[in-house]
Scaffold this motif. Structure first.
Motif, PDB file in Angstrom:
ATOM      1  N   PRO A  55      52.193  -1.484  18.978  1.00 53.53           N
ATOM      2  CA  PRO A  55      52.298  -1.562  19.973  1.00 53.53           C
ATOM      3  C   PRO A  55      51.324  -1.517  21.265  1.00 53.53           C
ATOM      4  O   PRO A  55      51.945  -0.670  22.254  1.00 53.53           O
ATOM      5  N   ALA A  56      50.329  -1.257  20.427  1.00 47.98           N
ATOM      6  CA  ALA A  56      48.858  -0.960  21.291  1.00 47.98           C
ATOM      7  C   ALA A  56      48.747  -1.289  22.493  1.00 47.98           C
ATOM      8  O   ALA A  56      49.682  -2.835  22.900  1.00 47.98           O
ATOM      9  N   SER A  57      48.962  -0.714  23.445  1.00 51.18           N
ATOM     10  CA  SER A  57      48.320  -1.558  24.818  1.00 51.18           C
ATOM     11  C   SER A  57      47.437  -2.732  24.921  1.00 51.18           C
ATOM     12  O   SER A  57      46.164  -2.122  24.415  1.00 51.18           O
ATOM     13  N   ARG A  58      47.172  -3.560  25.729  1.00 48.45           N
ATOM     14  CA  ARG A  58      46.042  -4.847  25.539  1.00 48.45           C
ATOM     15  C   ARG A  58      45.393  -4.202  26.093  1.00 48.45           C
ATOM     16  O   ARG A  58      44.113  -4.688  25.983  1.00 48.45           O
ATOM     17  N   VAL A  59      45.702  -3.087  27.600  1.00 48.84           N
ATOM     18  CA  VAL A  59      44.752  -3.382  28.141  1.00 48.84           C
ATOM     19  C   VAL A  59      43.892  -1.937  27.761  1.00 48.84           C
ATOM     20  O   VAL A  59      42.553  -2.232  27.714  1.00 48.84           O
ATOM     21  N   ALA A  60      44.375  -1.344  26.885  1.00 51.51           N
ATOM     22  CA  ALA A  60      43.847   0.220  26.181  1.00 51.51           C
ATOM     23  C   ALA A  60      43.274  -0.433  24.725  1.00 51.51           C
ATOM     24  O   ALA A  60      41.776  -0.401  25.087  1.00 51.51           O
ATOM     25  N   LEU A  61      43.556  -1.975  24.581  1.00 50.88           N
ATOM     26  CA  LEU A  61      42.400  -2.443  23.281  1.00 50.88           C
ATOM     27  C   LEU A  61      40.941  -2.804  24.155  1.00 50.88           C
ATOM     28  O   LEU A  61      40.414  -3.126  22.775  1.00 50.88           O
ATOM     29  N   ALA A  62      41.189  -3.544  25.375  1.00 51.61           N
ATOM     30  CA  ALA A  62      40.264  -4.187  25.571  1.00 51.61           C
ATOM     31  C   ALA A  62      39.534  -3.187  26.364  1.00 51.61           C
ATOM     32  O   ALA A  62      38.231  -3.308  26.764  1.00 51.61           O
ATOM     33  N   LEU A  63      40.078  -2.375  27.050  1.00 47.03           N
ATOM     34  CA  LEU A  63      39.385  -1.159  27.603  1.00 47.03           C
ATOM     35  C   LEU A  63      38.227  -0.142  26.702  1.00 47.03           C
ATOM     36  O   LEU A  63      37.222  -0.165  26.451  1.00 47.03           O
ATOM     37  N   GLY A  64      39.676   0.067  25.443  1.00 46.76           N
ATOM     38  CA  GLY A  64      38.566   0.753  24.246  1.00 46.76           C
ATOM     39  C   GLY A  64      37.259  -0.138  23.997  1.00 46.76           C
ATOM     40  O   GLY A  64      36.250   0.666  23.850  1.00 46.76           O
ATOM     41  N   ARG A  65      38.075  -1.314  23.373  1.00 46.74           N
ATOM     42  CA  ARG A  65      35.977  -2.139  23.303  1.00 46.74           C
ATOM     43  C   ARG A  65      35.332  -2.007  23.686  1.00 46.74           C
ATOM     44  O   ARG A  65      33.680  -1.784  24.009  1.00 46.74           O
ATOM     45  N   SER A  66      35.495  -1.940  24.748  1.00 47.58           N
ATOM     46  CA  SER A  66      34.523  -1.557  26.575  1.00 47.58           C
ATOM     47  C   SER A  66      33.532  -0.321  26.667  1.00 47.58           C
ATOM     48  O   SER A  66      32.544  -0.166  26.561  1.00 47.58           O
ATOM     49  N   MET A  67      34.428   0.273  25.719  1.00 52.28           N
ATOM     50  CA  MET A  67      33.893   1.811  26.590  1.00 52.28           C
ATOM     51  C   MET A  67      32.837   2.243  25.165  1.00 52.28           C
ATOM     52  O   MET A  67      32.016   3.099  25.929  1.00 52.28           O
ATOM     53  N   CYS A  68      33.258   1.513  24.037  1.00 51.10           N
ATOM     54  CA  CYS A  68      32.132   1.502  23.162  1.00 51.10           C
ATOM     55  C   CYS A  68      30.391   0.914  23.321  1.00 51.10           C
ATOM     56  O   CYS A  68      29.483   1.860  23.427  1.00 51.10           O
ATOM     57  N   GLN A  69      30.981   0.131  24.381  1.00 52.40           N
ATOM     58  CA  GLN A  69      29.381  -0.574  24.587  1.00 52.40           C
ATOM     59  C   GLN A  69      28.414  -0.604  26.458  1.00 52.40           C
ATOM     60  O   GLN A  69      28.022   0.186  26.026  1.00 52.40           O
ATOM     61  N   THR A  70      30.032   0.748  26.758  1.00 45.49           N
ATOM     62  CA  THR A  70      29.310   1.059  27.219  1.00 45.49           C
ATOM     63  C   THR A  70      28.874   3.137  27.532  1.00 45.49           C
ATOM     64  O   THR A  70      27.870   2.992  28.196  1.00 45.49           O
ATOM     65  N   VAL A  71      29.429   3.952  25.716  1.00 43.26           N
ATOM     66  CA  VAL A  71      28.995   4.666  25.352  1.00 43.26           C
ATOM     67  C   VAL A  71      27.145   4.070  25.463  1.00 43.26           C
ATOM     68  O   VAL A  71      26.212   4.805  25.054  1.00 43.26           O
ATOM     69  N   THR A  72      27.269   3.374  24.537  1.00 41.53           N
ATOM     70  CA  THR A  72      25.572   2.988  24.024  1.00 41.53           C
ATOM     71  C   THR A  72      25.019   2.433  24.355  1.00 41.53           C
ATOM     72  O   THR A  72      23.873   2.784  24.680  1.00 41.53           O
ATOM     73  N   ALA A  73      25.729   1.812  25.906  1.00 41.74           N
ATOM     74  CA  ALA A  73      23.777   1.687  27.144  1.00 41.74           C
ATOM     75  C   ALA A  73      23.971   2.780  27.040  1.00 41.74           C
ATOM     76  O   ALA A  73      22.946   3.022  27.997  1.00 41.74           O
ATOM     77  N   GLY A  74      24.812   4.009  27.854  1.00 38.66           N
ATOM     78  CA  GLY A  74      24.411   5.047  28.117  1.00 38.66           C
ATOM     79  C   GLY A  74      23.021   6.163  27.320  1.00 38.66           C
ATOM     80  O   GLY A  74      22.756   6.295  28.513  1.00 38.66           O
ATOM     81  N   VAL A  75      23.285   6.014  26.009  1.00 37.69           N
ATOM     82  CA  VAL A  75      22.555   6.284  25.154  1.00 37.69           C
ATOM     83  C   VAL A  75      21.609   5.927  25.170  1.00 37.69           C
ATOM     84  O   VAL A  75      20.014   6.512  25.413  1.00 37.69           O
ATOM     85  N   GLN A  76      21.676   4.483  24.894  1.00 40.52           N
ATOM     86  CA  GLN A  76      19.934   4.094  25.397  1.00 40.52           C
ATOM     87  C   GLN A  76      19.539   4.358  26.361  1.00 40.52           C
ATOM     88  O   GLN A  76      18.363   3.736  26.495  1.00 40.52           O
ATOM     89  N   SER A  77      20.198   4.385  27.064  1.00 39.48           N
ATOM     90  CA  SER A  77      18.893   4.407  28.936  1.00 39.48           C
ATOM     91  C   SER A  77      18.577   5.311  28.718  1.00 39.48           C
ATOM     92  O   SER A  77      17.231   5.757  29.313  1.00 39.48           O
ATOM     93  N   LEU A  78      19.641   6.550  28.818  1.00 41.88           N
ATOM     94  CA  LEU A  78      19.555   7.935  28.347  1.00 41.88           C
ATOM     95  C   LEU A  78      17.737   8.363  27.569  1.00 41.88           C
ATOM     96  O   LEU A  78      16.665   9.007  27.683  1.00 41.88           O
ATOM     97  N   ILE A  79      17.942   7.691  26.837  1.00 40.10           N
ATOM     98  CA  ILE A  79      16.540   7.124  25.275  1.00 40.10           C
ATOM     99  C   ILE A  79      15.262   6.394  25.939  1.00 40.10           C
ATOM    100  O   ILE A  79      14.398   7.052  26.286  1.00 40.10           O
TER     101      ILE A  79
END
Length: 198
Positions: free
Chosen positions: A42-66
């Motif tokens: 029953p999970a929202s399709r938008v939530a499933l999509a944005l959840g994956r994208s947020m993972c990439q977003t956090v990864t890019a943010g941490v890598q950029s800071l480093i």
């Protein structure tokens, strides 16, 4: 000063590669049946999509800071506030690009189709943005061509941020282009993901 030009270019490269190639992961999930199992939840399709994208977003943010911290011993002198805003821009762009990449992966369903598509779009956009050298140093015809690329304005804005020009026109235009592009790609990616998952 040269590092304040070069490091934002590396950040843009990081955004394009981290976000653009994110779709490879979802093609693997599709092959392994992960997406099929998620379709019956029953999970929202938008939530499933944005959840994956947020993972990439956090990864890019941490890598950029480093990357920024690692550049300091080599001579990077940049505005702390400007760098912080530039990192936010990096994360917003990664969110949009990865959303579109995930949706494209679901649409194409195959690495052999996905790879040339992403490579054919991302490399010209990245190079035309002036990722290695400012487009002001390019021939006039290439400079005019780069003006149709939204990433050019984003990168100009990030370089101005690194120089501490927080209220310059480059920053305002670059930030506006980044937010608009991120919003448009996130909307399209979430919509395409939802449709392909139904």
């Amino acid at each position: 000063a040269s590092w304040a030009i070069f490091v934002p270019g590396l950040l843009m490269q990081l955004v394009v590669f981290t976000g653009g190639f994110a779709g490879f992961g979802i093609i693997q999930e599709l092959r392994e049946g992960v997406i099929e199992r998620q379709r019956v939840t029953p999970a929202s399709r938008v939530a499933l999509a944005l959840g994956r994208s947020m993972c990439q977003t956090v990864t890019a943010g941490v890598q950029s800071l480093i990357l920024c911290v690692a550049a300091i011993p080599f001579g990077l002198h940049a505005s702390a506030g400007g760098v912080a805003i530039a990192l936010l821009v990096v994360m917003f762009l990664t969110l949009g690009i990865s959303s579109a990449s995930f949706a494209l992966g679901l649409i194409l369903k195959d690495e052999d189709s996905f790879a040339p598509m992403v490579q054919g779009v991302s490399l010209p956009l990245m190079l035309l943005s002036g990722v290695f050298l400012p487009m002001a140093l390019a021939p006039s015809w290439l400079k005019h061509l780069s003006q149709a690329n939204p990433l050019t304005y984003t990168l100009d804005g990030m370089r101005a941020l690194f120089h501490g020009e927080l209220t310059s026109q480059d920053v305002l235009v670059g930030t506006a282009c980044s937010l608009a592009l991120a919003g448009l790609l996130s909307w399209w990616g979430s919509r395409a993901f939802a449709r392909s998952s139904d």
